[in-house]
Design a protein around this motif. Structure first.
Motif, PDB file in Angstrom:
ATOM      1  N   GLY A 118       0.660  -1.321   0.040  1.00 49.55           N
ATOM      2  CA  GLY A 118       0.028  -0.007  -0.034  1.00 49.55           C
ATOM      3  C   GLY A 118       0.838   1.394   0.072  1.00 49.55           C
ATOM      4  N   THR A 119       2.123   1.154  -0.069  1.00 51.27           N
ATOM      5  CA  THR A 119       3.062   2.403  -0.260  1.00 51.27           C
ATOM      6  C   THR A 119       3.514   2.535  -1.499  1.00 51.27           C
ATOM      7  N   LEU A 120       3.424   3.577  -1.834  1.00 46.60           N
ATOM      8  CA  LEU A 120       3.816   3.773  -3.447  1.00 46.60           C
ATOM      9  C   LEU A 120       5.383   4.080  -3.258  1.00 46.60           C
ATOM     10  N   ILE A 121       6.115   3.409  -4.017  1.00 41.53           N
ATOM     11  CA  ILE A 121       7.479   3.344  -3.823  1.00 41.53           C
ATOM     12  C   ILE A 121       8.232   4.005  -5.208  1.00 41.53           C
ATOM     13  N   ALA A 122       7.471   3.637  -6.228  1.00 43.70           N
ATOM     14  CA  ALA A 122       8.130   4.312  -7.441  1.00 43.70           C
ATOM     15  C   ALA A 122       7.014   4.839  -8.382  1.00 43.70           C
ATOM     16  N   ALA A 123       7.100   5.997  -9.032  1.00 43.41           N
ATOM     17  CA  ALA A 123       6.312   6.494 -10.037  1.00 43.41           C
ATOM     18  C   ALA A 123       7.252   7.570 -11.097  1.00 43.41           C
ATOM     19  N   GLU A 124       6.569   7.665 -12.207  1.00 38.98           N
ATOM     20  CA  GLU A 124       7.034   8.841 -13.071  1.00 38.98           C
ATOM     21  C   GLU A 124       8.464   8.353 -13.430  1.00 38.98           C
ATOM     22  N   GLY A 125       9.046   7.163 -13.434  1.00 40.15           N
ATOM     23  CA  GLY A 125      10.413   6.590 -13.828  1.00 40.15           C
ATOM     24  C   GLY A 125      11.500   6.713 -12.878  1.00 40.15           C
ATOM     25  N   GLY A 126      11.055   6.796 -11.350  1.00 38.74           N
ATOM     26  CA  GLY A 126      11.847   6.788 -10.570  1.00 38.74           C
ATOM     27  C   GLY A 126      11.463   6.497  -9.068  1.00 38.74           C
ATOM     28  N   PRO A 127      12.231   6.540  -8.100  1.00 38.04           N
ATOM     29  CA  PRO A 127      11.651   6.335  -6.719  1.00 38.04           C
ATOM     30  C   PRO A 127      10.792   7.529  -6.349  1.00 38.04           C
ATOM     31  N   VAL A 128       9.694   7.619  -5.519  1.00 35.85           N
ATOM     32  CA  VAL A 128       8.828   8.521  -5.104  1.00 35.85           C
ATOM     33  C   VAL A 128       9.718   9.205  -3.956  1.00 35.85           C
ATOM     34  N   PRO A 129       9.780  10.749  -4.240  1.00 37.07           N
ATOM     35  CA  PRO A 129      10.523  11.600  -3.325  1.00 37.07           C
ATOM     36  C   PRO A 129      10.017  11.532  -1.827  1.00 37.07           C
ATOM     37  N   GLY A 130      11.108  11.371  -1.187  1.00 41.43           N
ATOM     38  CA  GLY A 130      10.624  11.082   0.165  1.00 41.43           C
ATOM     39  C   GLY A 130      10.416   9.961   0.739  1.00 41.43           C
ATOM     40  N   TYR A 131      10.498   8.896  -0.250  1.00 39.84           N
ATOM     41  CA  TYR A 131      10.042   7.356   0.041  1.00 39.84           C
ATOM     42  C   TYR A 131      10.886   7.000   1.141  1.00 39.84           C
ATOM     43  N   ASP A 132      10.050   6.532   2.073  1.00 37.04           N
ATOM     44  CA  ASP A 132      10.597   5.786   3.487  1.00 37.04           C
ATOM     45  C   ASP A 132      10.464   4.213   3.319  1.00 37.04           C
ATOM     46  N   GLU A 133      11.562   3.619   3.159  1.00 33.15           N
ATOM     47  CA  GLU A 133      11.550   2.084   3.210  1.00 33.15           C
ATOM     48  C   GLU A 133      11.154   1.381   4.481  1.00 33.15           C
ATOM     49  N   GLY A 134      10.922   2.054   5.307  1.00 29.36           N
ATOM     50  CA  GLY A 134      10.708   1.535   6.686  1.00 29.36           C
ATOM     51  C   GLY A 134       9.367   0.737   6.776  1.00 29.36           C
ATOM     52  N   PRO A 135       8.175   1.363   6.288  1.00 30.48           N
ATOM     53  CA  PRO A 135       7.012   0.511   6.364  1.00 30.48           C
ATOM     54  C   PRO A 135       7.188  -0.574   5.005  1.00 30.48           C
ATOM     55  N   VAL A 136       7.850  -0.354   4.131  1.00 26.34           N
ATOM     56  CA  VAL A 136       7.937  -1.457   3.095  1.00 26.34           C
ATOM     57  C   VAL A 136       8.676  -2.562   3.570  1.00 26.34           C
ATOM     58  N   ALA A 137       9.580  -2.290   4.212  1.00 28.15           N
ATOM     59  CA  ALA A 137      10.547  -3.250   4.887  1.00 28.15           C
ATOM     60  C   ALA A 137       9.915  -4.079   5.671  1.00 28.15           C
TER      61      ALA A 137
END
Length: 140
Positions: free
Chosen positions: A80-99
């Motif tokens: 449910g966490t957006l991690i990539a969009a528009e050709g690259g990583p989402v600005p400010g992406y926090d990998e903690g919840p995804v991990a």
């Protein structure tokens, strides 16, 4: 039928994680199925087994499906966490919840191809050392 399909995926040889891949934004019925399935190929399954939220492997799988896709329209979410969009990583992406999500046994991946209105869901499992052990221990 959905229940049976999910049981088959959960019962994969050596499987430890059940994976739901939801594809949206596909140009056609054929594309949505191909992209969903390609998102479940071995490189993604091994990354899932390792708990690696490797969105690059998902992009590769969509491209490898051979259907219409545009990297700059593609978006990917995990848990449910957006991690990539528009050709690259989402600005400010926090990998903690995804991990944290990747440590679980039920993994959800969303892939929006961004081209059309086609949708599909695929259920699969991770690919573990257990799979190799099971299939390397016998001959047919």
């Amino acid at each position: 039928m959905i229940d049976l399909a999910q049981q088959i995926a959960r019962d994969g040889e050596g499987a430890e994680k059940f994976v739901t891949i939801e594809v949206s934004g596909a140009a056609s019925r054929g594309q949505r199925g191909a992209s969903a399935w390609r998102s479940a190929i071995r490189p993604c399954q091994t990354a899932i087994s390792a708990g690696d939220a490797n969105w690059g492997r998902i992009v590769m799988a969509v491209g490898k499906a051979g259907e219409k896709a545009d990297r700059d329209l593609l978006s990917i979410s995990i848990g449910g966490t957006l991690i990539a969009a528009e050709g690259g990583p989402v600005p400010g992406y926090d990998e903690g919840p995804v991990a944290e999500h990747m440590k679980g046994r039920d993994i959800r991946i969303g892939v929006d191809i961004g081209i059309g209105r086609g949708r599909a869901t695929v259920w699969t499992c991770d690919l573990t050392h257990g799979y190799v052990d099971i299939n390397g221990s016998y001959r047919s």
